[in-house]
Design a protein around this motif. Sequence first.
Motif, PDB file in Angstrom:
ATOM      1  N   LEU A   1       0.830  -1.191   0.000  1.00  0.00           N
ATOM      2  CA  LEU A   1       0.000   0.000   0.000  1.00  0.00           C
ATOM      3  C   LEU A   1       0.873   1.252   0.000  1.00  0.00           C
ATOM      4  O   LEU A   1       1.797   1.391   0.805  1.00  0.00           O
ATOM      5  N   GLY A   2       0.587   2.161  -0.913  1.00  0.00           N
ATOM      6  CA  GLY A   2       1.333   3.403  -1.005  1.00  0.00           C
ATOM      7  C   GLY A   2       2.517   3.347  -1.952  1.00  0.00           C
ATOM      8  O   GLY A   2       3.082   4.393  -2.297  1.00  0.00           O
ATOM      9  N   LYS A   3       2.885   2.146  -2.387  1.00  0.00           N
ATOM     10  CA  LYS A   3       4.026   2.008  -3.283  1.00  0.00           C
ATOM     11  C   LYS A   3       3.786   2.721  -4.609  1.00  0.00           C
ATOM     12  O   LYS A   3       4.724   3.208  -5.247  1.00  0.00           O
ATOM     13  N   VAL A   4       2.511   2.804  -4.998  1.00  0.00           N
ATOM     14  CA  VAL A   4       2.175   3.441  -6.270  1.00  0.00           C
ATOM     15  C   VAL A   4       2.560   4.926  -6.282  1.00  0.00           C
ATOM     16  O   VAL A   4       2.802   5.509  -7.333  1.00  0.00           O
ATOM     17  N   LEU A   5       2.655   5.526  -5.093  1.00  0.00           N
ATOM     18  CA  LEU A   5       3.021   6.940  -5.012  1.00  0.00           C
ATOM     19  C   LEU A   5       4.501   7.173  -5.326  1.00  0.00           C
ATOM     20  O   LEU A   5       4.924   8.318  -5.457  1.00  0.00           O
TER      21      LEU A   5
ATOM     22  N   ALA B   1      -7.309  20.837 -16.950  1.00  0.00           N
ATOM     23  CA  ALA B   1      -6.299  20.394 -15.988  1.00  0.00           C
ATOM     24  C   ALA B   1      -6.695  19.059 -15.365  1.00  0.00           C
ATOM     25  O   ALA B   1      -5.858  18.175 -15.150  1.00  0.00           O
ATOM     26  N   LEU B   2      -7.982  18.891 -15.077  1.00  0.00           N
ATOM     27  CA  LEU B   2      -8.451  17.617 -14.536  1.00  0.00           C
ATOM     28  C   LEU B   2      -8.248  16.485 -15.539  1.00  0.00           C
ATOM     29  O   LEU B   2      -7.905  15.363 -15.165  1.00  0.00           O
ATOM     30  N   ALA B   3      -8.459  16.767 -16.830  1.00  0.00           N
ATOM     31  CA  ALA B   3      -8.257  15.752 -17.858  1.00  0.00           C
ATOM     32  C   ALA B   3      -6.807  15.281 -17.879  1.00  0.00           C
ATOM     33  O   ALA B   3      -6.527  14.084 -18.059  1.00  0.00           O
ATOM     34  N   VAL B   4      -5.875  16.202 -17.678  1.00  0.00           N
ATOM     35  CA  VAL B   4      -4.458  15.836 -17.609  1.00  0.00           C
ATOM     36  C   VAL B   4      -4.214  14.918 -16.411  1.00  0.00           C
ATOM     37  O   VAL B   4      -3.498  13.916 -16.500  1.00  0.00           O
ATOM     38  N   ILE B   5      -4.824  15.249 -15.275  1.00  0.00           N
ATOM     39  CA  ILE B   5      -4.652  14.443 -14.063  1.00  0.00           C
ATOM     40  C   ILE B   5      -5.118  13.008 -14.291  1.00  0.00           C
ATOM     41  O   ILE B   5      -4.431  12.041 -13.939  1.00  0.00           O
ATOM     42  N   PHE B   6      -6.292  12.846 -14.907  1.00  0.00           N
ATOM     43  CA  PHE B   6      -6.823  11.498 -15.129  1.00  0.00           C
ATOM     44  C   PHE B   6      -5.953  10.712 -16.104  1.00  0.00           C
ATOM     45  O   PHE B   6      -5.637   9.539 -15.875  1.00  0.00           O
ATOM     46  N   ALA B   7      -5.579  11.357 -17.201  1.00  0.00           N
ATOM     47  CA  ALA B   7      -4.811  10.666 -18.237  1.00  0.00           C
ATOM     48  C   ALA B   7      -3.427  10.268 -17.736  1.00  0.00           C
ATOM     49  O   ALA B   7      -2.969   9.154 -17.985  1.00  0.00           O
ATOM     50  N   MET B   8      -2.748  11.154 -17.035  1.00  0.00           N
ATOM     51  CA  MET B   8      -1.394  10.849 -16.584  1.00  0.00           C
ATOM     52  C   MET B   8      -1.398   9.755 -15.519  1.00  0.00           C
ATOM     53  O   MET B   8      -0.446   8.970 -15.433  1.00  0.00           O
ATOM     54  N   THR B   9      -2.456   9.665 -14.739  1.00  0.00           N
ATOM     55  CA  THR B   9      -2.543   8.605 -13.738  1.00  0.00           C
ATOM     56  C   THR B   9      -2.707   7.251 -14.402  1.00  0.00           C
ATOM     57  O   THR B   9      -1.980   6.295 -14.100  1.00  0.00           O
ATOM     58  N   THR B  10      -3.667   7.148 -15.319  1.00  0.00           N
ATOM     59  CA  THR B  10      -3.914   5.878 -16.001  1.00  0.00           C
ATOM     60  C   THR B  10      -2.695   5.414 -16.784  1.00  0.00           C
ATOM     61  O   THR B  10      -2.357   4.222 -16.785  1.00  0.00           O
ATOM     62  N   ALA B  11      -2.031   6.338 -17.443  1.00  0.00           N
ATOM     63  CA  ALA B  11      -0.911   5.977 -18.325  1.00  0.00           C
ATOM     64  C   ALA B  11       0.349   5.595 -17.568  1.00  0.00           C
ATOM     65  O   ALA B  11       1.301   5.112 -18.187  1.00  0.00           O
ATOM     66  N   SER B  12       0.365   5.792 -16.249  1.00  0.00           N
ATOM     67  CA  SER B  12       1.608   5.620 -15.497  1.00  0.00           C
ATOM     68  C   SER B  12       1.633   4.399 -14.593  1.00  0.00           C
ATOM     69  O   SER B  12       2.645   4.134 -13.940  1.00  0.00           O
ATOM     70  N   VAL B  13       0.526   3.637 -14.515  1.00  0.00           N
ATOM     71  CA  VAL B  13       0.476   2.492 -13.610  1.00  0.00           C
ATOM     72  C   VAL B  13      -0.070   1.256 -14.326  1.00  0.00           C
ATOM     73  O   VAL B  13      -0.680   1.356 -15.386  1.00  0.00           O
ATOM     74  N   LYS B  14       0.154   0.098 -13.712  1.00  0.00           N
ATOM     75  CA  LYS B  14      -0.423  -1.134 -14.207  1.00  0.00           C
ATOM     76  C   LYS B  14      -1.918  -1.168 -13.874  1.00  0.00           C
ATOM     77  O   LYS B  14      -2.376  -0.507 -12.942  1.00  0.00           O
ATOM     78  N   PHE B  15      -2.677  -1.986 -14.626  1.00  0.00           N
ATOM     79  CA  PHE B  15      -4.119  -2.031 -14.412  1.00  0.00           C
ATOM     80  C   PHE B  15      -4.462  -2.434 -12.976  1.00  0.00           C
ATOM     81  O   PHE B  15      -5.410  -1.923 -12.384  1.00  0.00           O
ATOM     82  N   SER B  16      -3.692  -3.345 -12.393  1.00  0.00           N
ATOM     83  CA  SER B  16      -3.969  -3.792 -11.023  1.00  0.00           C
ATOM     84  C   SER B  16      -3.748  -2.681  -9.999  1.00  0.00           C
ATOM     85  O   SER B  16      -4.247  -2.771  -8.867  1.00  0.00           O
ATOM     86  N   ASP B  17      -3.011  -1.644 -10.379  1.00  0.00           N
ATOM     87  CA  ASP B  17      -2.735  -0.530  -9.462  1.00  0.00           C
ATOM     88  C   ASP B  17      -3.589   0.702  -9.736  1.00  0.00           C
ATOM     89  O   ASP B  17      -3.475   1.693  -9.014  1.00  0.00           O
ATOM     90  N   THR B  18      -4.427   0.660 -10.781  1.00  0.00           N
ATOM     91  CA  THR B  18      -5.183   1.859 -11.135  1.00  0.00           C
ATOM     92  C   THR B  18      -6.166   2.265 -10.044  1.00  0.00           C
ATOM     93  O   THR B  18      -6.331   3.456  -9.763  1.00  0.00           O
ATOM     94  N   ALA B  19      -6.834   1.294  -9.416  1.00  0.00           N
ATOM     95  CA  ALA B  19      -7.810   1.637  -8.380  1.00  0.00           C
ATOM     96  C   ALA B  19      -7.147   2.359  -7.220  1.00  0.00           C
ATOM     97  O   ALA B  19      -7.634   3.392  -6.748  1.00  0.00           O
TER      98      ALA B  19
END
Length: 399
Positions: free
Chosen positions: A186-190, A305-323
């Motif tokens: 937990l928290g490793k994704v950060l 700006a919110l659209a950038v936040i959503f896109a950069m989050t999804t594009a930077s992690v594995k699917f199992s870590d997206t939640a």
Amino acid sequence: MIAAQLIARFPNGMVSLAILMHVEQATGSYGNAGLVLAVTSIGQAISGPVISRWMGKWGMRPVLLISMVICALAISAIALSPASMPLYITFGFIAGISNPPIQSAVRTIYPKMVTAKQLNPLFALDASLQEIIWIIAPVLITFIVMQISTTIGLWVIVTILVLGGLWFIYSPEVGRVRIPQSRRALGKVLTRPAVLLATIMGFLLIGACAAVEAGVIATFGHSEDGGHGGGLEAGLVLAVFSVGSLIGGLFSGRLAISQWAMARRLLIVTAGLAVIPFFVNPSWAGQPYAIGAALTIAGLGVAPALAVIFAMTTASVKFSDTAEAFGWVATGQLIGAAAGSAVAGFLIDGIGPSGAYIAAAGFAGLGLIIAVLAVRGFPDLRFRDASPLPDTAPIRTVI
């Protein structure tokens, strides 16, 4: 799915202001109201990533349903409680820690619903429509509170929370998508710079919006004779903020997201908010129009700006870590909403309505500075889509 999650998350844009006004009216102090919001935000900080992570272990529906019921009961208790700070603090914390992770769930589902090329436009559309939550919802709760009562406002929030939550939870897509259980701590994704930056940007951006809302209420929420006749004017001024954001979000869906996209969009927000304190003059007949014009300009950068936040989050992690990743992002936004309202409340008590707009410009300006200094931490999505990283990858072998 978009409609269901928007209704389910609608209370997120109402509850901070509703609690702020309910506790302020009950105790006569914005400071007390800010304290209750601070405790609520602590609960939200704990719940966001933890409950989101649980969805991978126990499934989305059970986790969302149980948290929704507990949150609804806690908000109901605030509405029914006598004017007691210990009770307000206790139930506020419970409401915060049980906040349903709707945003984490839907952001995880989106990549499974559309093609990779459609993901960026979907995030831009969703960010635009999200203004219904962060801008229109406060307008609605402000009108209800000003015209009826804070208690009725809290009951409206509970009703929407339950009905919208059930609609989303029992949507077919929620039942079809299974989130793999994350193998990371937990928290490793950060530790991924993009996720950390997305969380910080969400905190500061929504904090600025919440401070604006508190400032508009303090400026226009009461008529000259002390009544509530100005509530409609406050709602209209906030509505133009929404219009600007909707226009900006719809336009930004066609733009590629570069590493400088966040800085450019926050520059628009900061510029619009920075001039508002100069327009706060109750004796000036043009005050609503000047503040409304500045908010329209500032709003042009909010949804993009919110659209950038959503896109950069999804594009930077594995699917199992997206939640979990979106859990941290949602936590940042929810704490930002509470912090923005609380800081604005204290400044309103101290120097008047202009203090809230100064706080809003400060939140946005700090976000702009961080976006510039940490530009290398933002992903360049001009030449790739925003799909999550695969949990598995092919292994190159030698024959």
